[in-house]
Design a protein around this motif. Structure first.
Motif, PDB file in Angstrom:
ATOM      1  N   UNK A  73      -4.152 -11.334   8.707  1.00 22.72           N
ATOM      2  CA  UNK A  73      -3.480 -12.524   8.175  1.00 22.72           C
ATOM      3  C   UNK A  73      -3.084 -12.366   6.717  1.00 22.72           C
ATOM      4  N   UNK A  74      -3.195 -11.161   6.193  1.00 22.80           N
ATOM      5  CA  UNK A  74      -2.915 -10.932   4.777  1.00 22.80           C
ATOM      6  C   UNK A  74      -1.719  -9.996   4.618  1.00 22.80           C
ATOM      7  N   UNK A  75      -0.934 -10.240   3.594  1.00 20.39           N
ATOM      8  CA  UNK A  75       0.083  -9.248   3.243  1.00 20.39           C
ATOM      9  C   UNK A  75      -0.654  -8.033   2.693  1.00 20.39           C
ATOM     10  N   UNK A  76      -0.798  -6.986   3.477  1.00 23.87           N
ATOM     11  CA  UNK A  76      -1.546  -5.843   2.946  1.00 23.87           C
ATOM     12  C   UNK A  76      -0.672  -5.093   1.945  1.00 23.87           C
ATOM     13  N   UNK A  77       0.620  -5.297   2.014  1.00 28.83           N
ATOM     14  CA  UNK A  77       1.600  -4.757   1.057  1.00 28.83           C
ATOM     15  C   UNK A  77       1.786  -3.245   1.144  1.00 28.83           C
TER      16      UNK A  77
END
Lengths: 285, 62
Positions: free
Chosen positions: B51-55
């Motif tokens: 659920x996170x922008x791991x980028x």
């Protein structure tokens, strides 16, 4: 059902939140706890699920432990279908198939013997060792063209806050993506053949997977017609259900209609066994 | 390795089910066993990471 229909169905199942491409945001619901058996980037705005290779790297990097959940999920997919998800469900595989199908430069190229081993290096170095050692998801950060296409480029286009920060690494990833896609116009599925660590992991289960392509040795002439269109460039029929076989069934269609030595089987018990094997004669597969 | 087709068949089928059972246990472990003193489960990390922008896809990671 034709394979491309299944591929498009899975494309939409794995990317239902298309509206997120406009806002550059991602889905953050409970489905993100599910690992798929395909290379679908979890940072893709449209994706509801997680990528098993990305999950593996994160658990190794962050928790310094064996990623049991991702391994268990892939073992289930692998034991049931082997590399079948590569052929029927992977969005990046679909893109490579489309590019090759409509390319004027396409050629039927055999898989290069030593280059096919590159997947092992990619898996060991970029999915396991570097994430553990340098605390960096190296495969996602430096290689994964599916992530660049599904997540990197759309988010950089739609989200200004990310756009200002991109630099050389992003440029490298875009160049790598373009090179892979250009080469896919000549040789079918180059990423799946030589680079994909997920395909390698699923392929480990190919020999024992429940979904199998079986050969009736009583009627097979070993004429090699089945291998003429193999998208992975395998030497068929010797390499049916090999670690690099994606079980797409192209070989089944390639087998001459009067012979029909190849077929699909799910959990075969008798059909894969030839009379020669019954007598204890050693066979190729 | 296997002298008869029957022994090969039994080995393959047994291995299939052993792997499926082991895979089930590995998945269950992620829901049950805590990985640190705060009681964090592996599945929580998987969901949070997903659920996170791991980028990293944008080359922005670190």
């Amino acid at each position: 059902m034709k394979r491309w229909i299944t591929q498009f169905i899975f494309l939409f199942i794995q990317n239902p939140f298309i509206q997120n491409f406009l806002t550059g945001t991602i889905y953050r619901g409970p489905a993100k706890a599910i690992c798929t058996g395909t290379l679908t980037c979890y940072s893709c705005p449209a994706a509801p699920f997680s990528c098993p290779i990305g999950t593996m790297q994160y658990i190794i990097e962050y928790a310094k432990m064996i990623p049991t959940y991702a391994i268990g999920s892939l073992a289930v997919f692998g034991t049931l279908f082997g590399r079948g998800p590569c052929a029927f469900a992977c969005p990046f595989g679909l893109l490579q198939d489309i590019l090759h199908k409509f390319s004027p430069f396409r050629a039927q190229v055999r898989m290069t013997p030593w280059v096919r081993q590159l997947k092992w290096v990619i898996f060991a170095a970029f999915v396991v060792v570097i994430p553990y050692w340098k605390e960096l998801p190296a495969f996602c950060a430096w290689i994964c063209p599916a992530g660049t296409l599904q997540a990197g480029i759309p988010i950089v286009i739609a989200n200004v806050s990310f756009r200002v920060g991109v630099g050389l690494t992003f440029a490298w990833k875009v160049i790598l993506l373009v090179l892979i896609l250009l080469y896919a116009m000549r040789e079918q599925r180059p990423f799946c053949r030589y680079l994909c660590p997920l395909g390698l992991f699923l392929g480990l289960f190919n020999r024992i997977a429940m979904l199998r392509i079986t050969r009736d040795r009583k009627v097979c002439l070993t004429c090699g017609m089945c291998g003429k269109q193999c998208p992975m460039g395998l030497e068929l029929p010797r390499e049916i259900n090999h670690i690099d076989c994606i079980k797409c069934g192209t070989c089944i269609k390639g087998c001459p209609p009067k012979i029909k030595a190849l077929s699909w089987k799910f959990m075969p018990l008798d059909a894969e066994i030839a009379p020669a094997e019954e007598k204890g004669v050693r066979t190729q597969n | 390795m296997f002298k008869t087709a029957t022994s090969k068949r039994i080995a393959v089928v047994t291995l299939r089910y052993l792997i499926l059972i082991a895979a089930g246990l590995l998945i269950a472990k992620a829901f049950v066993v805590s990985i640190d003193q705060y009681g964090t489960r592996e599945i929580t990390l998987v969901r949070v990471n997903g659920s996170t922008f791991c980028q990293s896809c944008m080359g922005l990671y670190k």
